[in-house]
Scaffold this motif. Structure first.
Motif, short mmCIF file in Angstrom:
data_model
loop_
_atom_site.label_atom_id
_atom_site.label_comp_id
_atom_site.label_asym_id
_atom_site.label_seq_id
_atom_site.Cartn_x
_atom_site.Cartn_y
_atom_site.Cartn_z
N VAL A 185 -7.67 -4.90 0.72
CA VAL A 185 -7.03 -5.41 -0.83
C VAL A 185 -5.91 -5.93 -1.24
CG1 VAL A 185 -8.19 -5.57 -3.36
CG2 VAL A 185 -9.56 -5.04 -1.16
N ARG A 186 -5.37 -6.66 -1.18
CA ARG A 186 -3.90 -6.63 -1.90
C ARG A 186 -3.90 -5.84 -3.44
NH1 ARG A 186 1.35 -7.78 -0.34
NH2 ARG A 186 2.56 -9.12 -1.03
N GLU A 187 -3.05 -5.27 -3.49
CA GLU A 187 -3.16 -4.69 -4.69
C GLU A 187 -2.30 -5.48 -6.14
OE1 GLU A 187 -5.55 -2.70 -6.36
OE2 GLU A 187 -5.80 -1.89 -4.18
N ALA A 188 -1.75 -5.45 -6.95
CA ALA A 188 -0.96 -5.69 -7.96
C ALA A 188 0.55 -4.99 -7.59
CB ALA A 188 -1.57 -5.90 -9.60
N ARG A 189 1.86 -5.53 -8.60
CA ARG A 189 2.66 -5.01 -7.93
C ARG A 189 2.26 -3.42 -8.59
NH1 ARG A 189 8.18 -5.48 -7.37
NH2 ARG A 189 8.74 -7.07 -5.93
N PHE A 190 2.93 -1.91 -8.25
CA PHE A 190 2.96 -1.14 -8.66
C PHE A 190 3.30 -1.17 -10.23
CE2 PHE A 190 5.02 3.36 -9.31
CZ PHE A 190 3.45 4.17 -9.18
N ILE A 202 6.58 -2.41 5.78
CA ILE A 202 5.34 -2.44 4.63
C ILE A 202 6.42 -2.90 3.07
CG2 ILE A 202 5.38 -0.18 4.33
CD1 ILE A 202 3.04 -0.15 3.52
N ASP A 203 5.65 -3.53 2.97
CA ASP A 203 6.56 -3.69 0.94
C ASP A 203 6.50 -2.75 0.25
OD1 ASP A 203 6.81 -6.84 1.79
OD2 ASP A 203 5.44 -7.37 0.45
N ALA A 204 7.82 -2.38 -0.43
CA ALA A 204 8.21 -1.21 -0.83
C ALA A 204 7.34 -1.27 -2.57
CB ALA A 204 9.80 -1.13 -1.21
N ASP A 205 6.67 -2.06 -3.11
CA ASP A 205 5.71 -2.65 -4.10
C ASP A 205 4.87 -1.94 -3.97
OD1 ASP A 205 4.90 -4.28 -2.80
OD2 ASP A 205 5.50 -6.28 -4.13
N LEU A 206 4.25 -1.17 -3.16
CA LEU A 206 2.90 -0.49 -2.94
C LEU A 206 1.14 -1.89 -3.40
CD1 LEU A 206 3.28 2.59 -5.18
CD2 LEU A 206 3.36 2.69 -2.56
N GLN A 207 1.97 -3.25 -3.02
CA GLN A 207 1.14 -3.89 -2.65
C GLN A 207 0.72 -4.17 -1.66
OE1 GLN A 207 2.90 -7.83 -3.64
NE2 GLN A 207 1.01 -8.50 -5.20
N ASP A 208 0.86 -3.39 -0.57
CA ASP A 208 0.65 -3.21 0.83
C ASP A 208 0.09 -1.22 0.02
OD1 ASP A 208 1.11 -5.62 1.62
OD2 ASP A 208 3.01 -5.02 2.15
MG MG Z 1 5.23 -7.36 -3.43
#
Ligand code: MG
Ligand code: UDP
Length: 346
Positions: A203-208, A100-106
């Motif tokens: 749904v892929r969120e925006a970067r946190f 998982i990406d750490a930026d909370l997009q996932d």
């Molecule tokens: Mg990202």
């Protein structure tokens, strides 16, 4: 589980981080809660610091020193997202591994539904982006185009609109980390491994917080790595262009013969000029394509390690079956010991 390690958790989470100081804390809170709910406390989280120059490492190191379920790995410099992913996967011991990406997009909360879906027998459950929030039209458009092009060119069935966000079985992870190649397009390699691979929509969120760590140049390089790793069809382009040019040359020959017969031999400067410039452009393009493959061959032939680990902070030992390429001088810290001072841990 499969590897017979009784101490292995049922879930390992692997998250690469590059200059994510604003995000790591929030990620750990949400990810721990989601993993707790999905695996009932029997999980660990492996954070890989890909040579950050902000405060990412001290935050990660402190978290790992305080919580035995968290492992912090620091790479010596920025080796790139895919290398950080590999380092994390090598350290993961869980029976299942979430990438998982750490930026909370996932969304970390998707791990629950992914685990349930895997109980049905899937080897891989990958996130399929049905919507991408907060990404530029250019990024969405170029990604859509790229994945479709890759699919056409490659004989491997690489799903469109999917990133690296996925849950994998131990067997898949073992096979994945055993692949020796340097230019790693993880999502493609996972497809190549095969087995039952099922999508789960999200749904892929925006970067946190913070900005993307994939500027255009890096994105292009990533796309070229993917294309050259999974298709040699661009090389064949040279052959087809050669045939097309030969056809054109035949037609031009006929045309010049007719002109010569009519006595117009000094005419045709324009067509000559166009033919020369077009053909040299085609040759340069073909040379460039060849260069992309040859350059990668050179890198592959060096057999350098994929990355260098500078420090590991963990309450437990590392995966003995897949050592993290230990190098002289690597700091291994345990809770209670002082943290190794990373070069940029200010
Ligand atoms: Mg990202
Ligand atoms: N990342 C990394 N090394 C890099 C670039 C990115 O470890 O050289 C990490 C980054 O911290 C993030 C993930 O890879 O957790 C995905 O990167 P990013 O969000 O910037 O890419 P995007 O989502 O914009 O495609």
């Amino acid at each position: 589980m499969v590897d017979g390690d009784s101490a292995a958790p049922s879930l390992s989470v692997v998250a690469p981080c590059f200059n994510e100081a604003e995000i790591v804390g929030a990620f750990l809170v949400r990810m721990s809660a989601a993993a707790e709910a999905a695996a009932g406390g029997d999980f660990d989280i492996i954070l890989v610091d890909d040579g950050s120059t902000d405060g990412t490492w001290p935050i990660m190191a402190a978290a790992a020193a305080a919580d035995p379920r968290i492992v912090a790995i620091r790479l010596r410099r920025n080796f790139g997202h895919q290398m950080a992913v590999l380092a994390g996967l090598r350290a993961a011991r869980g029976a299942r591994v979430l990438l998982i990406d750490a930026d909370l997009q996932d969304p970390p909360e998707l791990v629950g539904p992914m685990m349930s879906q895997m109980n049905g027998g899937a080897d891989v459950v990958y996130g399929r982006r049905v919507e991408r929030v907060g990404e530029t039209v250019f990024k969405r458009g170029s990604a859509a185009l790229f994945y479709r092009l890759l699919r056409r060119l490659s004989s491997v069935d690489i799903p469109v609109d999917a990133g690296d966000f996925r849950l994998m079985t131990r067997r898949v992870v073992d096979l994945l980390v055993a692949l020796p190649e340097q230019h790693r397009f993880t999502r493609g390699l996972v497809s190549w491994i095969g087995g039952r691979q099922e999508p789960i929509d999200y749904v892929r969120e925006a970067r946190f917080a913070g900005a993307t760590k994939y500027p255009l140049a890096k994105m292009l390089r990533f796309a070229l790595d993917a294309l050259t790793s999974f298709s040699i069809k661009p090389l064949r382009l040279a052959t087809w262009l050669g045939f097309a040019a030969a056809g054109l040359a035949l037609m031009l020959m006929g045309y010049s013969a007719v002109q010569w017969a009519r006595g117009h031999v000094v005419d045709g400067w324009t067509s000559l000029f166009i033919a020369v410039t077009t053909l040299s452009a085609v040759q340069l393009v073909v040379l460039g394509i060849l260069g992309e493959y040859v350059g990668r061959l050179v890198i592959e032939s060096k057999h350098r390690p994929h990355y260098i680990v500078d420090a590991v902070i963990s309450a437990r030992g590392l995966n003995a079956a897949a050592p993290l390429m230990p190098l002289p001088g690597v700091a291994m810290a345990l809770p209670g010991l002082t943290l190794p001072a990373g070069p940029a841990s200010s």
